[in-house]
Design a protein around this motif. Structure first.
Motif, PDB file in Angstrom:
ATOM      1  N   GLU A 136     -19.877  -6.553 -24.592  1.00 11.50           N
ATOM      2  CA  GLU A 136     -19.967  -5.135 -24.942  1.00 11.50           C
ATOM      3  C   GLU A 136     -18.911  -4.307 -24.210  1.00 11.50           C
ATOM      4  N   GLN A 137     -18.532  -4.750 -23.021  1.00 11.39           N
ATOM      5  CA  GLN A 137     -17.476  -4.054 -22.292  1.00 11.39           C
ATOM      6  C   GLN A 137     -16.109  -4.322 -22.915  1.00 11.39           C
ATOM      7  N   TRP A 138     -15.963  -5.478 -23.496  1.00 12.94           N
ATOM      8  CA  TRP A 138     -14.670  -5.896 -24.024  1.00 12.94           C
ATOM      9  C   TRP A 138     -14.441  -5.431 -25.457  1.00 12.94           C
ATOM     10  N   SER A 139     -15.505  -5.149 -26.200  1.00 12.85           N
ATOM     11  CA  SER A 139     -15.373  -4.752 -27.596  1.00 12.85           C
ATOM     12  C   SER A 139     -16.152  -3.468 -27.854  1.00 12.85           C
ATOM     13  N   PRO A 140     -15.478  -2.329 -27.915  1.00 10.73           N
ATOM     14  CA  PRO A 140     -16.174  -1.082 -28.237  1.00 10.73           C
ATOM     15  C   PRO A 140     -16.902  -1.139 -29.570  1.00 10.73           C
ATOM     16  N   ALA A 141     -16.320  -1.865 -30.550  1.00 18.95           N
ATOM     17  CA  ALA A 141     -16.970  -1.965 -31.861  1.00 18.95           C
ATOM     18  C   ALA A 141     -18.291  -2.719 -31.757  1.00 18.95           C
ATOM     19  N   LEU A 142     -18.312  -3.779 -30.947  1.00 19.41           N
ATOM     20  CA  LEU A 142     -19.557  -4.518 -30.746  1.00 19.41           C
ATOM     21  C   LEU A 142     -20.560  -3.681 -29.970  1.00 19.41           C
ATOM     22  N   ALA A 143     -20.101  -2.975 -28.956  1.00 17.18           N
ATOM     23  CA  ALA A 143     -21.005  -2.139 -28.164  1.00 17.18           C
ATOM     24  C   ALA A 143     -21.688  -1.087 -29.027  1.00 17.18           C
ATOM     25  N   ALA A 144     -20.907  -0.432 -29.900  1.00 18.39           N
ATOM     26  CA  ALA A 144     -21.479   0.585 -30.783  1.00 18.39           C
ATOM     27  C   ALA A 144     -22.466  -0.033 -31.764  1.00 18.39           C
ATOM     28  N   THR A 145     -22.146  -1.223 -32.252  1.00 25.99           N
ATOM     29  CA  THR A 145     -23.027  -1.911 -33.200  1.00 25.99           C
ATOM     30  C   THR A 145     -24.350  -2.278 -32.536  1.00 25.99           C
ATOM     31  N   LEU A 146     -24.277  -2.855 -31.350  1.00 26.90           N
ATOM     32  CA  LEU A 146     -25.496  -3.252 -30.649  1.00 26.90           C
ATOM     33  C   LEU A 146     -26.348  -2.032 -30.283  1.00 26.90           C
ATOM     34  N   GLU A 147     -25.689  -0.933 -29.902  1.00 27.25           N
ATOM     35  CA  GLU A 147     -26.437   0.282 -29.583  1.00 27.25           C
ATOM     36  C   GLU A 147     -27.213   0.781 -30.805  1.00 27.25           C
ATOM     37  N   THR A 148     -26.566   0.757 -31.963  1.00 23.83           N
ATOM     38  CA  THR A 148     -27.240   1.193 -33.189  1.00 23.83           C
ATOM     39  C   THR A 148     -28.403   0.271 -33.524  1.00 23.83           C
ATOM     40  N   LEU A 149     -28.196  -1.029 -33.362  1.00 28.83           N
ATOM     41  CA  LEU A 149     -29.268  -1.990 -33.634  1.00 28.83           C
ATOM     42  C   LEU A 149     -30.444  -1.773 -32.689  1.00 28.83           C
ATOM     43  N   PRO A 181     -19.013  -4.658 -38.062  1.00 32.72           N
ATOM     44  CA  PRO A 181     -17.562  -4.648 -38.297  1.00 32.72           C
ATOM     45  C   PRO A 181     -16.893  -5.867 -37.661  1.00 32.72           C
ATOM     46  N   THR A 182     -17.097  -7.015 -38.258  1.00 27.86           N
ATOM     47  CA  THR A 182     -16.642  -8.267 -37.656  1.00 27.86           C
ATOM     48  C   THR A 182     -15.131  -8.282 -37.453  1.00 27.86           C
ATOM     49  N   HIS A 183     -14.394  -7.644 -38.350  1.00 26.34           N
ATOM     50  CA  HIS A 183     -12.934  -7.659 -38.216  1.00 26.34           C
ATOM     51  C   HIS A 183     -12.498  -6.929 -36.946  1.00 26.34           C
ATOM     52  N   LEU A 184     -13.125  -5.793 -36.642  1.00 32.00           N
ATOM     53  CA  LEU A 184     -12.765  -5.048 -35.434  1.00 32.00           C
ATOM     54  C   LEU A 184     -13.230  -5.783 -34.176  1.00 32.00           C
ATOM     55  N   ILE A 185     -14.420  -6.360 -34.253  1.00 33.92           N
ATOM     56  CA  ILE A 185     -14.935  -7.112 -33.105  1.00 33.92           C
ATOM     57  C   ILE A 185     -14.055  -8.327 -32.832  1.00 33.92           C
ATOM     58  N   THR A 186     -13.618  -9.002 -33.893  1.00 29.78           N
ATOM     59  CA  THR A 186     -12.720 -10.146 -33.739  1.00 29.78           C
ATOM     60  C   THR A 186     -11.437  -9.721 -33.033  1.00 29.78           C
ATOM     61  N   LYS A 187     -10.847  -8.647 -33.485  1.00 26.49           N
ATOM     62  CA  LYS A 187      -9.598  -8.158 -32.895  1.00 26.49           C
ATOM     63  C   LYS A 187      -9.788  -7.844 -31.411  1.00 26.49           C
ATOM     64  N   GLU A 188     -10.835  -7.117 -31.086  1.00 24.51           N
ATOM     65  CA  GLU A 188     -11.025  -6.673 -29.709  1.00 24.51           C
ATOM     66  C   GLU A 188     -11.355  -7.830 -28.764  1.00 24.51           C
ATOM     67  N   LEU A 189     -12.179  -8.770 -29.214  1.00 27.46           N
ATOM     68  CA  LEU A 189     -12.511  -9.904 -28.355  1.00 27.46           C
ATOM     69  C   LEU A 189     -11.310 -10.821 -28.170  1.00 27.46           C
ATOM     70  N   CYS A 190     -10.520 -11.005 -29.215  1.00 32.09           N
ATOM     71  CA  CYS A 190      -9.298 -11.807 -29.073  1.00 32.09           C
ATOM     72  C   CYS A 190      -8.336 -11.148 -28.087  1.00 32.09           C
TER      73      CYS A 190
END
Length: 459
Positions: free
Chosen positions: A338-351, A400-409
């Motif tokens: 979640e620290q490394w991917s803002p898109a994942l952090a926002a997704t998990l927060e919404t979930l 948003p798997t595409h954004l999460i992929t980019k950020e984690l990579c």
């Protein structure tokens, strides 16, 4: 515009299929490939869930070859082999291939589709396999009608109520013929020839069962339809095998037989069979989510692998459980994602706000991140990887798997090169799901893909 279904638009001009090998600008490609033949060569040997369009691989290989990044004879790796689309396209372009998958049927299909066969031996194997088969299957029916049992035939580990009789026994007779021919065939290609025949048997197995057409998860025909379901096993198998031999007849002359294709029944979270800094390019389509709720590769593959390839029920039952985010996965959830991917952090927060499946999402991306780390290890520094991903929903929240992929990579050290959005004109995918498992309640799932292009960390 012509009516050539191999047409692609590059810039403002209409070009033909060969131009995918001449791509110099990824933005100039019409990535939808609507109307293109996605079943040419051996791509059409067998159905498989969420199969990637082969033209994606063809265009990417063409582009990087024209950029001088890769050259025929280099190594292409796919950590999620599926039915072998990347391996087949790479072989057609003159590359060596390696692939991983946790699904035994995926290994069977990829090797059968990617390895070219000597056509004289293939037709001879076909002739021997079919010789007298119709008579033998007719005898099975007669014995069954007479109330006889079949002690000489090993029962496949399929569940009761999924196959008509005596068709299941007929499928086993074909299985045993293939096994015997593989043992008796005195050439170096015996295993490859037998594998190729098992692909036709696998497809026949699926068509023979009570599985509902158009469904990849295990749904049976209605009981009334089952009573009317009386398929002709010989006719189906003969038709599938003949069609597949014709496809190999197109494929084998088009590839370099001195190149190699290897597929490992292995987990890409560790990629133990792939050497460090050995891969020139990675092109892959990862699972869109855990197998149970998204695309059930194991459910689709279970009975065909058990009947056609003697895999055990326990092994095939485990496929969906050990996939990314599966119920028997072994990695602990990685909270730092979640620290490394803002898109994942926002997704998990919404979930979490919706009391949705945040833990499931975190487990999936923890596993996915482990694959990314291995791709970074096996790729030569600075060389490309293309992740073909589709966004899905969980608990009615878009992922948003595409954004999460980019950020984690990028966290691992990959450099982002390009993000390519593409529409999916025709792909066997679940377009809607029931996120709350409530009958009649559906939500949007997947209707487009993104190709996330990165380059591996420099040393």
């Amino acid at each position: 515009m012509t009516d050539d279904h191999y047409q692609v638009t590059l810039g403002s001009t209409s070009r033909v299929r060969a131009d995918l090998h001449e791509v110099t600008d990824l933005d100039a490609v019409d990535w939808a490939f609507e109307g293109w033949d996605t079943h040419e060569y051996t791509h059409g040997l067998h159905p498989y869930p969420a199969r990637m369009a082969p033209q994606i691989v063809r265009a990417l290989l063409g582009y990087y070859e024209n950029q001088g990044v890769i050259a025929p004879g280099d190594l292409v790796y796919d950590p999620f082999s599926g039915s072998g689309t990347t391996s087949v396209e790479a072989r057609l372009a003159g590359y060596n291939t390696k692939a991983n998958d946790i699904n035994p049927l995926a290994k069977l299909l990829t090797l059968a589709k990617a390895r070219p066969l000597p056509l004289d031996q293939l037709t001879a194997f076909q002739d021997d396999l079919m010789d007298g088969l119709a008579v033998e299957l007719r005898e099975v029916r007669e014995r069954y009608d007479a109330g006889e049992s079949f002690p000489e035939i090993d029962d496949p580990e399929v569940r009761d109520g999924w196959y008509p009789q005596p068709q299941l026994w007929e499928l086993c007779v074909i299985r045993d013929r293939i096994d015997d021919l593989e043992t008796d065939w005195e050439t170096d290609h015996a295993a490859d020839l037998a594998r190729f025949a098992r692909v036709a048997l696998s497809k026949t197995t699926r068509k023979t069962s009570y599985q509902r057409n158009g469904e990849f998860k295990r749904y049976r025909l209605a009981e009334a339809d089952r009573e009317r379901h009386d398929p002709d096993v010989y006719e189906s198998f003969e038709s599938e095998l003949t069609a597949n031999v014709e496809k190999m007849g197109e494929y084998a002359p088009a590839v370099d037989h001195d190149c190699s294709s290897e597929v490992f029944l292995a987990d890409s979270r560790t990629a133990a069979d792939i050497e460090t800094n050995s891969v020139d390019i990675v092109i892959t389509s990862p699972p869109y989510g855990d197998h149970t709720t998204t695309v059930a590769y194991g459910q689709f593959s279970k009975d065909p692998a058990i009947v056609a390839w003697r895999r055990s029920y326990e092994e095939m039952q485990r496929v969906d459980k050990i996939g990314l985010g599966g119920s028997t996965r072994t990695l602990e959830p990685l909270e730092t994602l979640e620290q490394w991917s803002p898109a994942l952090a926002a997704t998990l927060e919404t979930l979490r706000e919706k009391e949705g499946r945040a833990d499931d999402a975190l487990e999936f991306f923890t596993d996915y991140y482990a694959v990314m780390e291995q791709v970074a290890r096996v790729l030569k520094p600075g060389n490309p990887v293309a992740w073909v991903v589709a966004n899905r929903t969980m608990s009615r929240v878009n992922i948003p798997t595409h954004l999460i992929t980019k950020e984690l990579c990028e966290q691992i050290g990959f450099d982002h090169q390009q993000l390519i959005a593409r529409e999916i004109p025709s792909k066997t995918l679940p377009w809607a799901n029931a996120p709350e498992n409530t009958p009649g309640v559906t939500g949007d799932l997947m209707a487009n893909e993104n190709i996330v292009v990165m380059t591996a960390p420099e040393e």
